[in-house]
Motif scaffolding. Sequence first.
Motif, PDB file in Angstrom:
ATOM      1  N   ASN A 216    -104.615 -13.871  26.141  1.00 17.85           N
ATOM      2  CA  ASN A 216    -103.370 -14.632  26.042  1.00 17.85           C
ATOM      3  C   ASN A 216    -102.162 -13.687  26.083  1.00 17.85           C
ATOM      4  OD1 ASN A 216    -104.389 -17.436  25.744  1.00 17.85           O
ATOM      5  ND2 ASN A 216    -105.387 -16.585  23.942  1.00 17.85           N
ATOM      6  N   LEU A 217    -101.448 -13.504  24.969  1.00 16.72           N
ATOM      7  CA  LEU A 217    -100.275 -12.638  24.921  1.00 16.72           C
ATOM      8  C   LEU A 217    -100.456 -11.608  23.812  1.00 16.72           C
ATOM      9  CD1 LEU A 217     -99.238 -15.701  25.743  1.00 16.72           C
ATOM     10  CD2 LEU A 217     -97.005 -14.634  25.625  1.00 16.72           C
ATOM     11  N   VAL A 218    -100.188 -10.331  24.152  1.00 23.33           N
ATOM     12  CA  VAL A 218    -100.381  -9.236  23.204  1.00 23.33           C
ATOM     13  C   VAL A 218     -99.124  -8.375  23.212  1.00 23.33           C
ATOM     14  CG1 VAL A 218    -101.797  -7.273  22.528  1.00 23.33           C
ATOM     15  CG2 VAL A 218    -102.851  -9.224  23.727  1.00 23.33           C
ATOM     16  N   TYR A 219     -98.522  -8.197  22.024  1.00 16.50           N
ATOM     17  CA  TYR A 219     -97.279  -7.449  21.884  1.00 16.50           C
ATOM     18  C   TYR A 219     -97.443  -6.308  20.889  1.00 16.50           C
ATOM     19  CZ  TYR A 219     -94.359 -10.941  24.286  1.00 16.50           C
ATOM     20  OH  TYR A 219     -93.793 -11.769  25.230  1.00 16.50           O
ATOM     21  N   PRO A 220     -96.730  -5.196  21.094  1.00 12.57           N
ATOM     22  CA  PRO A 220     -96.664  -4.165  20.059  1.00 12.57           C
ATOM     23  C   PRO A 220     -95.643  -4.553  18.994  1.00 12.57           C
ATOM     24  CG  PRO A 220     -95.293  -3.528  21.899  1.00 12.57           C
ATOM     25  CD  PRO A 220     -95.924  -4.855  22.286  1.00 12.57           C
ATOM     26  N   VAL A 221     -95.571  -3.764  17.932  1.00 16.15           N
ATOM     27  CA  VAL A 221     -94.519  -3.942  16.934  1.00 16.15           C
ATOM     28  C   VAL A 221     -93.250  -3.310  17.497  1.00 16.15           C
ATOM     29  CG1 VAL A 221     -93.781  -3.467  14.574  1.00 16.15           C
ATOM     30  CG2 VAL A 221     -96.208  -3.849  15.079  1.00 16.15           C
ATOM     31  N   PRO A 222     -92.169  -4.076  17.665  1.00 17.63           N
ATOM     32  CA  PRO A 222     -90.972  -3.517  18.293  1.00 17.63           C
ATOM     33  C   PRO A 222     -90.208  -2.584  17.371  1.00 17.63           C
ATOM     34  CG  PRO A 222     -90.534  -5.754  17.588  1.00 17.63           C
ATOM     35  CD  PRO A 222     -92.008  -5.498  17.321  1.00 17.63           C
ATOM     36  N   ASP A 223     -89.428  -1.708  17.994  1.00 15.71           N
ATOM     37  CA  ASP A 223     -88.495  -0.858  17.266  1.00 15.71           C
ATOM     38  C   ASP A 223     -87.245  -1.684  16.984  1.00 15.71           C
ATOM     39  OD1 ASP A 223     -86.601   0.928  16.379  1.00 15.71           O
ATOM     40  OD2 ASP A 223     -87.060   2.476  17.848  1.00 15.71           O
ATOM     41  N   PRO A 224     -86.895  -1.944  15.730  1.00 22.07           N
ATOM     42  CA  PRO A 224     -85.763  -2.831  15.437  1.00 22.07           C
ATOM     43  C   PRO A 224     -84.417  -2.281  15.895  1.00 22.07           C
ATOM     44  CG  PRO A 224     -86.539  -1.750  13.435  1.00 22.07           C
ATOM     45  CD  PRO A 224     -87.535  -1.431  14.507  1.00 22.07           C
TER      46      PRO A 224
END
Length: 402
Positions: A242-250
């Motif tokens: 499906n959809l896989v995201y990293p933890v973003p840099d805020p």
Amino acid sequence: MTELTYDIAVVGGGIVGLATALAITDADSSRSVAVLEKEDGWGQHQTGHNSGVIHSGIYYQPGSYKATMARDGGKEMAEFCEQHSLPITRSGKIIVATEPGELPRLEKLRERGAANRLTVRPLTPEEIREHEPHVRGLAGLHVPSTGTCDFGAVAGRLVEILRERGVHMMSSTRVIGFSRRSREVVVETDRGEVLARRVANCAGLHSDRLAHIGGQRNDVRIVPFRGEYFELRPDREHLVQNLVYPVPDPAFPFLGVHLTRMNNGGVHIGPNAVLAFARDGYSKASVDWAGVRDVATNRGLHRLARRYWREGGAEVLRSMIKPLFVRAVRRLVPEIESADLVAAPAGVRAQAIHDDGTLVDDFAFAEDEQFVHVLNAPSPAATASLPIGREIARRCLVRADQ
């Protein structure tokens, strides 16, 4: 051109401009509306060059336009697609922490999701693999309200509805200037003049330029970033469900390299976000004089670059050196190899920035008696387009009734 004076002229035929025209006619069917678009079709730029993700709103500041409009807009977009038999999935996504230093940021995302009234479920490494057998991580979040659709198809259906309602749809009509009269605006185009009592500037990548020639004075300027993508070879698409995201840099306005299973079954991976030297520059060779001048004279961009040169440099290197891009992907899916990735079409994102180098983090509007300018409508603008359109329409109609 006709001598008719329209109640409202909408400049920009992307999904936000089309949704604005829809909202105006929903609110008052007696209003005469024209939509002007410089291309020969509709939704040709940011609308038609994105990953198709229906965002949940988990990343955005609670109470902001982005947070509320992404949450509400995602629901409305799903309903619109279902009502009009347009392709849509509501498969959900996972956000994955792959390093210990990302775990506190992951927890803050969970808290933000709760504050934004979203369903967010923490995942252990074993639960990550239940959702995505080939993804590896220390911890994750599952956000079930995320999905995908075809925003180009949505734009096409909006055009059909607007035509049925009698909206004057004017493609291949480039706006080159404005002249103010006491009771109307003369919209100067390369095909002649259009008269309107109010103008809604929904020009996306060109909104700051039109705001300037419309008399709006502020320090917000659009910086175009090209998003470069790859896609998985068909025989390797099974690696992503499906959809896989990293933890973003805020601190950085982009979500990082992520993996998206599209409605057509393909899997897009990206983007690299690199500075574009043309507002409509979809290739590395796309350079125009106006784009170069923008980069050379944009004080805010220069200040931003000094602040984030390491992050920006990493994006450029990933754009130039494929193994660095592959390394970023393999943090999430270790089985992916360089040969699995095939170059895919790029997109260009409009990011607004102040002269002091700070990013405009939310949807932003400016208005006077005759204009409503959408100064900033980056992602998740497509997801949120229906409520954004209502907000622009409300501003237009309030002024029109005064």
